[in-house]
Enzyme design. Structure first.
Site, mmCIF file in Angstrom:
data_model
loop_
_atom_site.group_PDB
_atom_site.id
_atom_site.type_symbol
_atom_site.label_atom_id
_atom_site.label_comp_id
_atom_site.label_asym_id
_atom_site.label_seq_id
_atom_site.Cartn_x
_atom_site.Cartn_y
_atom_site.Cartn_z
ATOM 1 N N ARG A 284 0.886 -1.186 0.000
ATOM 2 C CA ARG A 284 0.000 0.000 0.000
ATOM 3 C C ARG A 284 0.915 1.226 0.000
ATOM 4 N NH1 ARG A 284 -5.530 1.612 3.182
ATOM 5 N NH2 ARG A 284 -6.237 -0.024 1.790
ATOM 6 N N GLN B 160 -10.235 -3.702 -3.858
ATOM 7 C CA GLN B 160 -11.567 -3.209 -3.518
ATOM 8 C C GLN B 160 -12.542 -3.475 -4.661
ATOM 9 O OE1 GLN B 160 -12.601 -1.632 -0.485
ATOM 10 N NE2 GLN B 160 -14.555 -2.141 -1.421
ATOM 11 N N ARG C 128 -14.173 -8.435 0.915
ATOM 12 C CA ARG C 128 -12.733 -8.234 0.785
ATOM 13 C C ARG C 128 -12.004 -9.532 1.161
ATOM 14 N NH1 ARG C 128 -10.541 -3.155 0.894
ATOM 15 N NH2 ARG C 128 -8.712 -4.337 0.224
ATOM 16 N N ASP D 75 -17.291 7.568 -2.151
ATOM 17 C CA ASP D 75 -16.113 7.358 -1.294
ATOM 18 C C ASP D 75 -15.840 8.689 -0.597
ATOM 19 O OD1 ASP D 75 -13.812 6.372 -0.119
ATOM 20 O OD2 ASP D 75 -12.629 6.312 -1.962
ATOM 21 N N HIS E 189 -7.218 0.846 -6.822
ATOM 22 C CA HIS E 189 -7.509 -0.004 -5.654
ATOM 23 C C HIS E 189 -8.174 -1.283 -6.185
ATOM 24 C CE1 HIS E 189 -7.941 -1.270 -1.674
ATOM 25 N NE2 HIS E 189 -8.671 -0.302 -1.141
ATOM 26 N N CYS F 83 -16.676 1.999 -0.090
ATOM 27 C CA CYS F 83 -15.568 1.098 0.261
ATOM 28 C C CYS F 83 -15.179 1.183 1.731
ATOM 29 C CB CYS F 83 -14.365 1.394 -0.620
ATOM 30 S SG CYS F 83 -13.762 3.078 -0.438
#
Ligand code: CP
Length: 325
Positions: free
Chosen positions: A114, A144, A305, A237, A141, A277
């Site tokens: 990340r 996700q 996830r 988001d 991402h 998310c």
């Protein structure tokens, strides 16, 4: 377990997972199918698929879902996870991404990274001898989006013809990866944002190309009501991505007309669902009545996830020998 075997062209062993746009539609479908199968089979039948394997997680940014779901995923498959953050990792600062990748490739079987920027991740992956997974970068991402596809398929059966609307900062990593997945699987992706937060023309062109073979389409609107008409899925988001906190007040003022409220759903299809998310800010990008209401799928997304990442680890790390995969 009775998982459907991956066809030869869908074999993903040894691949990196940095950007969904680098994958074929059949590969994404195969991953989703595997995630559904692993989820429906439960953990017990897959509990040795990663026995003796180690996953490293290198995180420059905070995380709850990505970190914990990967750690639980690998341990549920019989492997182990190692987590490094802050001064322990510093890829690209203490040493080059290439040196860090070459060293870690001698210790572990896959690495989740990340990062703030995408470019060091690309360099890290190019030098790595093991699969590298993008746990979120400035551009994408993909983990996700993979879980979001699983969630949408569970609700609607297929993404073909599905109308997905993303409201807010339509340039961000979550929006881009979501749009890639939607158009690859034949859905219709609509962005609703002010011009300042609209995806670039290059991004819109790439998305249109990505959807060409499946009938997937993409459009960008400034009027949220036009974008919302007939929508099946309403997605948003946070208005300010990690590392851009100094822009929060400006973003809040500009994105206020794109907040998801109960009124937003007066324009959608009656069955429309809400997705986010997480983490979320009630009273900013989404009203509490929406995210905590009956249309909300946010905790199904969060659970998925785990299932998506179990499938990803099995597909990237193993050859399936000795299993029914
Ligand atoms: N959605 C998501 O990636 O959550 P985290 O930042 O908590 O990992």
């Amino acid at each position: 377990m009775t998982a459907t075997p991956l066809a030869p062209h869908e074999n993903l062993q040894g691949r990196h997972f940095l950007d969904l746009g680098e994958f074929q539609q059949a590969e994404l479908r195969a991953l989703v199918r595997l995630a559904r199968e692993l989820k429906s089979e439960g953990a017990a039948s897959a509990s040795a698929l990663l026995r003796g394997r180690t996953l490293a997680l290198l995180f420059e940014k905070p995380s709850l879902r990505t970190r914990v779901s990967f750690e639980v995923a690998v341990s549920s498959l019989g492997g182990q996870a190692l987590f490094a953050t802050g001064s322990e990792m510093l890829v690209g600062t203490r040493e080059t991404p290439e040196d860090a990748a070459r060293v870690l490739s001698r210790y572990v079987d896959a690495v989740v990274v990340r990062t703030h920027e995408h470019e060091p991740l690309e360099r890290f992956a190019a030098a790595a001898g093991v699969p590298v997974i993008n746990g979120l970068s400035a551009l994408y991402h993909p983990c996700q989006a993979f879980a979001d596809v699983l969630t949408m398929e569970e609700r609607f059966g297929s993404l073909e013809g599905l109308r997905v609307v993303y409201l807010g900062d339509a340039r961000n990593n979550v929006a881009t990866s979501l749009a890639q997945a939607v158009v690859m699987l034949g859905g219709s992706m609509r962005f609703a944002s002010p011009l300042s937060h609209r995806p670039s023309e290059a991004t819109l062109e790439r998305l249109a190309k990505l959807g060409a073979s499946s009938g997937g389409r993409v459009r960008a609107f400034t009027d949220p009501v036009r974008a919302l008409r007939g929508a099946d899925v309403v997605y948003t988001d946070v208005w300010t991505s990690m590392g851009e906190e100094h822009l929060h007040e400006r973003n809040a003022a500009m994105l206020l007309p794109y907040a998801v409220t109960e009124r937003s759903f007066t324009y959608t299809a009656p069955h429309a669902v809400f997705m986010h998310c997480l983490p979320a800010h009630r009273g900013q990008e989404v009203a509490a009545a929406v995210i905590d209401g009956t249309r909300s799928l946010v905790f199904d997304q969060a659970e998925n996830r785990l299932h998506a990442q179990r499938a990803l680890l099995v597909a990237l790390i193993t050859d399936g020998k000795g299993t029914s995969l």
